[in-house]
Design a protein around this motif. Structure first.
Motif, PDB file in Angstrom:
ATOM      1  N   ASP A 192       0.826  -1.151  -0.023  1.00 15.88           N
ATOM      2  CA  ASP A 192      -0.105   0.058  -0.057  1.00 15.88           C
ATOM      3  C   ASP A 192       0.851   1.108   0.118  1.00 15.88           C
ATOM      4  O   ASP A 192       0.671   2.018  -0.869  1.00 15.88           O
ATOM      5  CB  ASP A 192      -0.851   0.016   1.208  1.00 15.88           C
ATOM      6  CG  ASP A 192      -1.962  -0.923   1.207  1.00 15.88           C
ATOM      7  OD1 ASP A 192      -2.315  -1.496   0.049  1.00 15.88           O
ATOM      8  OD2 ASP A 192      -2.606  -1.354   2.111  1.00 15.88           O
ATOM      9  N   GLU A 199       1.815   5.775  -7.400  1.00 11.82           N
ATOM     10  CA  GLU A 199       0.933   6.149  -8.299  1.00 11.82           C
ATOM     11  C   GLU A 199       0.022   7.111  -7.696  1.00 11.82           C
ATOM     12  O   GLU A 199      -1.081   7.533  -8.323  1.00 11.82           O
ATOM     13  CB  GLU A 199      -0.115   4.723  -8.215  1.00 11.82           C
ATOM     14  CG  GLU A 199       0.729   3.422  -8.807  1.00 11.82           C
ATOM     15  CD  GLU A 199      -0.142   2.208  -8.716  1.00 11.82           C
ATOM     16  OE1 GLU A 199      -1.478   2.196  -8.752  1.00 11.82           O
ATOM     17  OE2 GLU A 199       0.633   1.113  -8.468  1.00 11.82           O
ATOM     18  N   ARG A 201      -2.364   6.938  -5.380  1.00 15.09           N
ATOM     19  CA  ARG A 201      -3.471   6.606  -4.923  1.00 15.09           C
ATOM     20  C   ARG A 201      -3.479   6.198  -3.594  1.00 15.09           C
ATOM     21  O   ARG A 201      -2.547   5.476  -3.053  1.00 15.09           O
ATOM     22  CB  ARG A 201      -4.056   5.591  -5.828  1.00 15.09           C
ATOM     23  CG  ARG A 201      -3.184   4.478  -5.715  1.00 15.09           C
ATOM     24  CD  ARG A 201      -3.940   3.158  -6.878  1.00 15.09           C
ATOM     25  NE  ARG A 201      -3.010   1.988  -6.946  1.00 15.09           N
ATOM     26  CZ  ARG A 201      -3.192   1.066  -6.023  1.00 15.09           C
ATOM     27  NH1 ARG A 201      -4.294   1.096  -5.123  1.00 15.09           N
ATOM     28  NH2 ARG A 201      -2.100   0.062  -6.228  1.00 15.09           N
ATOM     29  N   GLY A 204      -7.075   1.249  -3.434  1.00 15.14           N
ATOM     30  CA  GLY A 204      -6.730   0.561  -4.764  1.00 15.14           C
ATOM     31  C   GLY A 204      -8.069   0.150  -5.241  1.00 15.14           C
ATOM     32  O   GLY A 204      -9.088   0.947  -5.137  1.00 15.14           O
ATOM     33  N   GLU A 205      -8.306  -0.988  -5.756  1.00 14.79           N
ATOM     34  CA  GLU A 205      -9.638  -1.496  -6.303  1.00 14.79           C
ATOM     35  C   GLU A 205     -10.659  -1.743  -5.252  1.00 14.79           C
ATOM     36  O   GLU A 205     -10.290  -1.946  -3.971  1.00 14.79           O
ATOM     37  CB  GLU A 205      -9.281  -2.732  -7.239  1.00 14.79           C
ATOM     38  CG  GLU A 205      -8.664  -2.494  -8.309  1.00 14.79           C
ATOM     39  CD  GLU A 205      -8.563  -4.028  -9.098  1.00 14.79           C
ATOM     40  OE1 GLU A 205      -9.298  -4.930  -8.829  1.00 14.79           O
ATOM     41  OE2 GLU A 205      -7.844  -4.061  -9.945  1.00 14.79           O
ATOM     42  N   THR A 206     -11.771  -1.265  -5.446  1.00 22.02           N
ATOM     43  CA  THR A 206     -12.970  -1.644  -4.168  1.00 22.02           C
ATOM     44  C   THR A 206     -13.845  -2.576  -4.603  1.00 22.02           C
ATOM     45  O   THR A 206     -13.907  -3.121  -5.843  1.00 22.02           O
ATOM     46  CB  THR A 206     -13.878  -0.275  -4.267  1.00 22.02           C
ATOM     47  OG1 THR A 206     -14.407   0.052  -5.493  1.00 22.02           O
ATOM     48  CG2 THR A 206     -12.685   1.169  -3.891  1.00 22.02           C
ATOM     49  N   GLY A 207     -14.422  -3.222  -3.670  1.00 17.13           N
ATOM     50  CA  GLY A 207     -15.403  -4.380  -3.893  1.00 17.13           C
ATOM     51  C   GLY A 207     -16.271  -4.527  -2.594  1.00 17.13           C
ATOM     52  O   GLY A 207     -16.175  -3.774  -1.720  1.00 17.13           O
ATOM     53  N   ASP A 241     -12.089  -0.498  -0.215  1.00 14.72           N
ATOM     54  CA  ASP A 241     -10.782  -1.146  -0.520  1.00 14.72           C
ATOM     55  C   ASP A 241     -10.405  -1.899   0.867  1.00 14.72           C
ATOM     56  O   ASP A 241     -10.311  -1.300   1.936  1.00 14.72           O
ATOM     57  CB  ASP A 241      -9.550  -0.139  -0.857  1.00 14.72           C
ATOM     58  CG  ASP A 241      -8.356  -0.633  -0.816  1.00 14.72           C
ATOM     59  OD1 ASP A 241      -8.070  -1.943  -0.160  1.00 14.72           O
ATOM     60  OD2 ASP A 241      -7.536  -0.273  -1.462  1.00 14.72           O
ATOM     61  N   HIS A 328     -12.299   7.233  -0.046  1.00 16.40           N
ATOM     62  CA  HIS A 328     -13.597   6.312  -0.459  1.00 16.40           C
ATOM     63  C   HIS A 328     -14.818   7.160  -0.501  1.00 16.40           C
ATOM     64  O   HIS A 328     -15.638   6.606  -1.098  1.00 16.40           O
ATOM     65  CB  HIS A 328     -14.168   5.467   0.885  1.00 16.40           C
ATOM     66  CG  HIS A 328     -13.043   4.292   1.068  1.00 16.40           C
ATOM     67  ND1 HIS A 328     -12.054   4.255   1.725  1.00 16.40           N
ATOM     68  CD2 HIS A 328     -13.104   2.904   0.422  1.00 16.40           C
ATOM     69  CE1 HIS A 328     -11.366   2.992   1.635  1.00 16.40           C
ATOM     70  NE2 HIS A 328     -12.017   2.174   0.698  1.00 16.40           N
TER      71      HIS A 328
END
Length: 353
Positions: A192, A199, A201, A204-207, A241, A328
């Motif tokens: 992280d 990057e 950020r 990262g990818e959320t789900g 994330d 978020h």
């Protein structure tokens, strides 16, 4: 005076406005001859207006760029084709003493008595460039630091994982399983840090993430001493994330056990209850404790980087919590819990189902 009326002697009125403007203004004709310069030009380029009027605009253009400028104006006068952004383009201008000044120039065309003129609004962006250079240097140093940190952490991390695996071959115990989980968590945090540095950020990818599972896993990653966690059943699933949400909870839990009591002996020296649940409105969730709470006057300041109520505190935990929440798209605020302790409310959360 209404918005459509002009004062007596309106030409003088507008001349005063132009000559008192903070931005430089310079007007040329179709042959690139300077026909007007306001006083602010001297602050930017060192030339008094009378030193410029009657000269070619090439006087303030670095020699290497003069052919390009000449061709651009000639092409526009003949064809109307613009080769630059007239709304604002950064170009170097030549100062009277010979050094180049980074400027932002916006252009306008107008006619008078049938002749075409072009006026440039000139802003000195030296200070902005300096700040950009500083930020770029800081970013490079951060990248270097992150690489070194990741390398220096992963080496002992690899050793620790190897010894843990050897120990588990000899003896199966829940404590060793927890050690392995903690080492895996450190490895993910290193990833992280590198992602944030390289990057830019924060998540990262959320789900879909089950809140109760995330809360309990985060609790297991924190030294909580005699404190206990109570989770309201059926908290639900949020879009997040998962790794960064766990980090958010870990920082809230550390804050609770470290700051939730005035006991000077610190973590583990007191019995504290931390509870988590859905907000009544259903738009978010909360994490609260029954400790000493946060004075109302400090409930905004606690999220500022470096702010801490303890001498040994870093003041980064709750700052990170807010950054993670905002990354978020959530908002976070501090309040008083039912037990007069601290309560953190995270709102604007998207739940699944």
């Amino acid at each position: 005076m209404n918005s459509h009326s002009l004062p007596a002697g309106s030409e003088e009125f507008y001349r005063t406005l132009v000559e008192s403007a903070a931005e430089g203004m310079l007007t040329i004709d179709a042959e690139s001859t300077i026909v007007y310069a306001n006083p602010a030009v001297e602050d930017i380029l060192g030339y008094a207006p009378e030193e410029l009027v009657g000269s070619s605009k090439m006087k303030i253009i670095p020699e290497r760029l003069r052919p390009v400028h000449a061709a651009a104006l000639d092409t526009y006068v003949r064809t109307g084709e613009r080769s630059i952004d007239w709304e604002g383009i950064e170009l170097p201008a030549l100062h009277k003493d010979g050094h180049e000044v980074p400027t932002l120039i916006s252009l306008r065309e107008h006619t008078h008595d049938g002749d075409r003129y072009f006026t440039g609004i000139i802003r000195d962006v030296t200070e902005r460039r300096r700040r950009e250079d500083e930020l770029r240097d800081q970013k490079e140093r951060l990248d270097e630091f992150a690489d070194i940190l990741a390398h220096d952490i992963r080496n002992p991390l690899s050793v620790a994982r190897g010894y843990t695996e050897l120990a588990r071959e000899r003896e199966q115990s829940p404590e060793l399983a927890q050690v392995e989980e903690a080492l895996d968590r450190i490895d993910r945090l290193v990833d992280d840090v590198l992602a944030l540095s390289r990057e830019g950020r924060f998540i990262g990818e959320t789900g879909p993430v089950d809140l109760e599972t995330s809360l309990r896993a985060a609790w297991g990653n924190v030294e909580t001493g005699r404190a206990t966690l109570e989770v309201e059943p059926g908290l639900g699933v949020v879009v997040a994330d998962g790794s960064r949400l766990a980090e958010l909870f870990e920082n809230l839990f550390r804050n609770a056990v470290e700051h939730g009591t005035a006991d000077p002996e610190g973590v583990g020296s007191h019995s504290l209850t931390v509870n988590a649940g859905r907000l009544p409105e259903g738009e978010g969730f909360y994490v609260a404790d029954d400790g000493d709470g946060i004075p109302e006057a400090e409930r905004e300041a606690i999220f500022e980087r470096g702010y801490s109520t303890r001498e040994s505190g870093t003041g980064y935990g709750l700052s990170i919590v807010r950054q993670l929440a905002e990354a978020h798209g959530w908002t976070i605020g501090a309040a008083e819990s039912d037990g007069s302790g601290a309560r953190f409310e995270i709102r604007d959360v998207a739940f699944e189902g």
